[in-house]
Motif scaffolding. Structure first.
Motif, PDB file in Angstrom:
ATOM      1  N   THR A 308     -25.660  65.831 -25.601  1.00 21.94           N
ATOM      2  CA  THR A 308     -24.388  66.365 -26.072  1.00 21.94           C
ATOM      3  C   THR A 308     -23.413  66.537 -24.912  1.00 21.94           C
ATOM      4  N   SER A 309     -22.159  66.780 -25.263  1.00 18.95           N
ATOM      5  CA  SER A 309     -21.135  67.003 -24.240  1.00 18.95           C
ATOM      6  C   SER A 309     -21.495  68.195 -23.371  1.00 18.95           C
ATOM      7  N   GLN A 310     -22.008  69.259 -23.988  1.00 20.76           N
ATOM      8  CA  GLN A 310     -22.339  70.445 -23.204  1.00 20.76           C
ATOM      9  C   GLN A 310     -23.437  70.157 -22.187  1.00 20.76           C
ATOM     10  N   TRP A 311     -24.460  69.410 -22.583  1.00 19.21           N
ATOM     11  CA  TRP A 311     -25.524  69.102 -21.635  1.00 19.21           C
ATOM     12  C   TRP A 311     -25.005  68.250 -20.476  1.00 19.21           C
ATOM     13  N   ARG A 312     -24.078  67.343 -20.755  1.00 24.36           N
ATOM     14  CA  ARG A 312     -23.505  66.532 -19.669  1.00 24.36           C
ATOM     15  C   ARG A 312     -22.719  67.409 -18.701  1.00 24.36           C
ATOM     16  N   ILE A 313     -21.999  68.391 -19.249  1.00 19.24           N
ATOM     17  CA  ILE A 313     -21.244  69.319 -18.401  1.00 19.24           C
ATOM     18  C   ILE A 313     -22.199  70.179 -17.574  1.00 19.24           C
ATOM     19  N   ILE A 314     -23.228  70.701 -18.218  1.00 18.99           N
ATOM     20  CA  ILE A 314     -24.226  71.512 -17.512  1.00 18.99           C
ATOM     21  C   ILE A 314     -24.858  70.715 -16.378  1.00 18.99           C
ATOM     22  N   ALA A 315     -25.222  69.457 -16.675  1.00 16.59           N
ATOM     23  CA  ALA A 315     -25.863  68.609 -15.667  1.00 16.59           C
ATOM     24  C   ALA A 315     -24.924  68.335 -14.497  1.00 16.59           C
ATOM     25  N   ALA A 316     -23.628  68.166 -14.779  1.00 19.57           N
ATOM     26  CA  ALA A 316     -22.657  67.914 -13.708  1.00 19.57           C
ATOM     27  C   ALA A 316     -22.556  69.129 -12.788  1.00 19.57           C
ATOM     28  N   ILE A 317     -22.557  70.326 -13.361  1.00 19.01           N
ATOM     29  CA  ILE A 317     -22.479  71.542 -12.539  1.00 19.01           C
ATOM     30  C   ILE A 317     -23.729  71.668 -11.674  1.00 19.01           C
ATOM     31  N   THR A 318     -24.887  71.443 -12.274  1.00 17.62           N
ATOM     32  CA  THR A 318     -26.129  71.530 -11.506  1.00 17.62           C
ATOM     33  C   THR A 318     -26.142  70.508 -10.382  1.00 17.62           C
ATOM     34  N   ALA A 319     -25.715  69.280 -10.667  1.00 18.61           N
ATOM     35  CA  ALA A 319     -25.654  68.252  -9.626  1.00 18.61           C
ATOM     36  C   ALA A 319     -24.692  68.666  -8.516  1.00 18.61           C
ATOM     37  N   GLY A 320     -23.550  69.258  -8.902  1.00 18.40           N
ATOM     38  CA  GLY A 320     -22.601  69.738  -7.896  1.00 18.40           C
ATOM     39  C   GLY A 320     -23.207  70.804  -7.007  1.00 18.40           C
ATOM     40  N   GLU A 321     -23.977  71.703  -7.589  1.00 20.75           N
ATOM     41  CA  GLU A 321     -24.624  72.758  -6.801  1.00 20.75           C
ATOM     42  C   GLU A 321     -25.621  72.174  -5.809  1.00 20.75           C
ATOM     43  N   LEU A 324     -23.811  70.366  -2.949  1.00 20.58           N
ATOM     44  CA  LEU A 324     -23.280  71.312  -1.969  1.00 20.58           C
ATOM     45  C   LEU A 324     -24.369  71.779  -1.007  1.00 20.58           C
ATOM     46  N   ARG A 325     -25.558  72.056  -1.565  1.00 18.63           N
ATOM     47  CA  ARG A 325     -26.679  72.449  -0.695  1.00 18.63           C
ATOM     48  C   ARG A 325     -27.062  71.311   0.246  1.00 18.63           C
ATOM     49  N   GLN A 326     -26.846  70.086  -0.186  1.00 19.85           N
ATOM     50  CA  GLN A 326     -27.153  68.913   0.632  1.00 19.85           C
ATOM     51  C   GLN A 326     -26.084  68.678   1.697  1.00 19.85           C
ATOM     52  N   GLY A 327     -24.925  69.307   1.535  1.00 18.41           N
ATOM     53  CA  GLY A 327     -23.830  69.136   2.479  1.00 18.41           C
ATOM     54  C   GLY A 327     -22.836  68.077   2.077  1.00 18.41           C
ATOM     55  N   ASP A 328     -22.950  67.564   0.863  1.00 18.04           N
ATOM     56  CA  ASP A 328     -22.038  66.524   0.375  1.00 18.04           C
ATOM     57  C   ASP A 328     -20.908  67.182  -0.424  1.00 18.04           C
ATOM     58  N   ALA A 329     -19.893  67.664   0.289  1.00 14.14           N
ATOM     59  CA  ALA A 329     -18.792  68.375  -0.367  1.00 14.14           C
ATOM     60  C   ALA A 329     -17.976  67.439  -1.259  1.00 14.14           C
ATOM     61  N   THR A 330     -17.808  66.203  -0.840  1.00 18.18           N
ATOM     62  CA  THR A 330     -17.012  65.258  -1.629  1.00 18.18           C
ATOM     63  C   THR A 330     -17.694  64.960  -2.966  1.00 18.18           C
ATOM     64  N   GLY A 331     -18.983  64.652  -2.909  1.00 19.13           N
ATOM     65  CA  GLY A 331     -19.718  64.386  -4.141  1.00 19.13           C
ATOM     66  C   GLY A 331     -19.767  65.603  -5.040  1.00 19.13           C
ATOM     67  N   ALA A 332     -19.925  66.789  -4.439  1.00 16.74           N
ATOM     68  CA  ALA A 332     -19.966  68.024  -5.223  1.00 16.74           C
ATOM     69  C   ALA A 332     -18.630  68.261  -5.920  1.00 16.74           C
ATOM     70  N   ARG A 360     -17.375  78.020  -4.374  1.00 17.27           N
ATOM     71  CA  ARG A 360     -16.778  78.948  -3.393  1.00 17.27           C
ATOM     72  C   ARG A 360     -16.312  78.217  -2.133  1.00 17.27           C
ATOM     73  N   ARG A 361     -16.997  77.137  -1.763  1.00 17.81           N
ATOM     74  CA  ARG A 361     -16.605  76.384  -0.562  1.00 17.81           C
ATOM     75  C   ARG A 361     -15.659  75.241  -0.895  1.00 17.81           C
ATOM     76  N   LEU A 362     -15.226  75.195  -2.164  1.00 18.96           N
ATOM     77  CA  LEU A 362     -14.292  74.151  -2.604  1.00 18.96           C
ATOM     78  C   LEU A 362     -13.108  74.849  -3.279  1.00 18.96           C
ATOM     79  N   PRO A 363     -12.192  75.392  -2.499  1.00 17.01           N
ATOM     80  CA  PRO A 363     -11.121  76.222  -3.065  1.00 17.01           C
ATOM     81  C   PRO A 363     -10.270  75.523  -4.119  1.00 17.01           C
ATOM     82  N   GLU A 364     -10.036  74.221  -3.957  1.00 19.09           N
ATOM     83  CA  GLU A 364      -9.219  73.512  -4.948  1.00 19.09           C
ATOM     84  C   GLU A 364      -9.936  73.457  -6.299  1.00 19.09           C
ATOM     85  N   VAL A 365     -11.219  73.133  -6.265  1.00 23.21           N
ATOM     86  CA  VAL A 365     -12.004  73.082  -7.499  1.00 23.21           C
ATOM     87  C   VAL A 365     -12.123  74.476  -8.110  1.00 23.21           C
ATOM     88  N   GLN A 366     -12.379  75.463  -7.257  1.00 22.47           N
ATOM     89  CA  GLN A 366     -12.517  76.833  -7.751  1.00 22.47           C
ATOM     90  C   GLN A 366     -11.222  77.315  -8.391  1.00 22.47           C
TER      91      GLN A 366
END
Length: 382
Positions: A308-321, A324-332, A360-366
């Motif tokens: 569903t759309s919600q699961w795709r959104i959830i997965a995108a947020i998790t991937a972004g998190e 960020l832990r990996q240090g890939d700010a652009t991909g996040a 928090r480390r991506l002020p434009e996205v936040q």
């Protein structure tokens, strides 16, 4: 049948298998005897309630007096608080009752379709009046098993839909509604409905931050599942709850169970290789295994048609998190921006709140997430 008091407490005597068998057979002598047993009434008090003599009631109970007069049967049904169809009487009210049942089934199906399509606000709009009508009918004494099952499902459906559209600080409302559905379902002797209620109530408790209670409900749902599909849906939600609670042992067990079930259950909106991977990533992060989550990120399967759309959104947020832990700010930033757009389109405030925390480390996205969240809050308040 049951009685409902003004405070919402339900007396469930008429839902027992024995009572349902008596009502199904329309056995008036046994109905009267059971009513007296349930309420602790001597025959004289039942006679007073019905407005008949004790000897007349005694003859009915012993079967020496058979009642066939519709007026008398309708009178007894009214005095005992039972719908007329329990005595074989079909009238306008009974016809209206059957119409309500049919319409309620349609509303529940359409609301589920709307929610799965990412239109949870539409689902809430459909379910709220249905719940109100079913609550009113039960309060008026229309409490046959079909109505009670519908009431349980409608309460659960409303809670789940609210769990999509409410911000985090108000998600306890969604948990309360699914809990009200569970309170009905657990009494009806329907294992499938009970498992359904446990799953959804446990998930809303998890979202509200009540982790021990969520694990308890979802563990019960897994252990009492009567089909592999029910078990799969309970297991994936249990894994989510265990990951959120930081319970690595329960999380690992549930994920392993889910992997085994992938070969036994057809993919669905809730359980699939895609959703299990997302749950695993988030749970690994929640149980302190960030490096493992980073290694698993690139192994994400395709979403597939069931996602569903919600699961795709959830997965995108998790991937972004994870990125960020990996240090890939652009991909996040790419993943979280896509999540903001999706959560805004589908009006999912608590997913925007996840982005705010993650970014928090991506002020434009936040900032973009905060702006969208403010607009949704204003709509909810209105």
């Amino acid at each position: 049948m049951v009685r409902i008091d003004p405070y919402g407490g339900i007396r469930w005597h008429w839902t027992t298998p024995k009572a349902q068998d008596i009502l199904r057979r329309r056995a008036l002598p046994e109905i009267l005897q059971l009513y007296r047993d349930l309420h602790g009434l001597p025959q004289q008090e039942l006679a007073d309630l019905l407005g008949y003599s004790t000897s007349y009631v005694s003859r009915i109970e012993t079967g020496s007096r058979t009642i066939t007069d519709i007026g008398v049967l309708r009178h007894i049904a009214e005095r005992l608080g039972l719908p007329p169809h329990c005595f074989g009487i079909t009238d306008d009210a009974d016809g209206d009752h059957q119409l309500v049942i049919q319409l309620a089934e349609s509303v529940l199906r359409l609301a589920e379709i709307a929610r799965q399509a990412g239109q949870a606000t539409t689902a809430v709009a459909e379910l709220w009046p249905l719940v109100a009508r079913l609550e009113a009918r039960t309060a008026d004494g229309h409490t046959d098993l079909d109505t009670l099952r519908l009431l349980a499902r409608a309460r659960i459906g409303l809670g789940v839909a609210l769990g999509h559209v409410l911000p985090e600080e108000r998600l306890a409302t969604a948990a309360r509604w699914t809990g009200k559905g569970l309170s009905v379902a657990r009494r009806l002797g329907d294992p499938g409905l009970h498992a359904h209620a446990l799953r959804h109530h446990g998930n809303e408790l998890r979202k509200s931050g009540f982790h021990p209670r969520a694990l308890d409900r979802l563990g019960q749902a897994r252990d009492t599942a009567s089909t592999t599909t029910e078990r799969a849906e309970a297991v994936i939600l249990l894994a989510r709850a265990a990951g959120a609670a930081g319970n690595a042992a329960v999380f690992d067990e549930a994920v392993e169970d889910g992997r085994r079930l992938l070969n036994e259950v057809a993919p669905s909106a809730l359980f699939s290789e895609f959703t299990l991977h997302e749950v695993r990533l988030r749970g690994l992060m929640g149980t302190g295994r960030v490096a493992e989550a980073v290694r698993q990120l690139d192994q994400a399967p395709a979403a597939g048609l069931a996602a569903t759309s919600q699961w795709r959104i959830i997965a995108a947020i998790t991937a972004g998190e994870v990125l960020l832990r990996q240090g890939d700010a652009t991909g996040a930033a790419q993943q979280l921006t896509a999540a903001v757009d999706g959560a805004t389109l589908h009006r999912l405030p608590h997913q925007l709140q996840r982005v705010v925390r993650a970014g928090r480390r991506l002020p434009e996205v936040q900032g973009r997430a905060n702006d969208a969240l403010a607009r949704l809050r204003a709509e909810i308040a209105a």
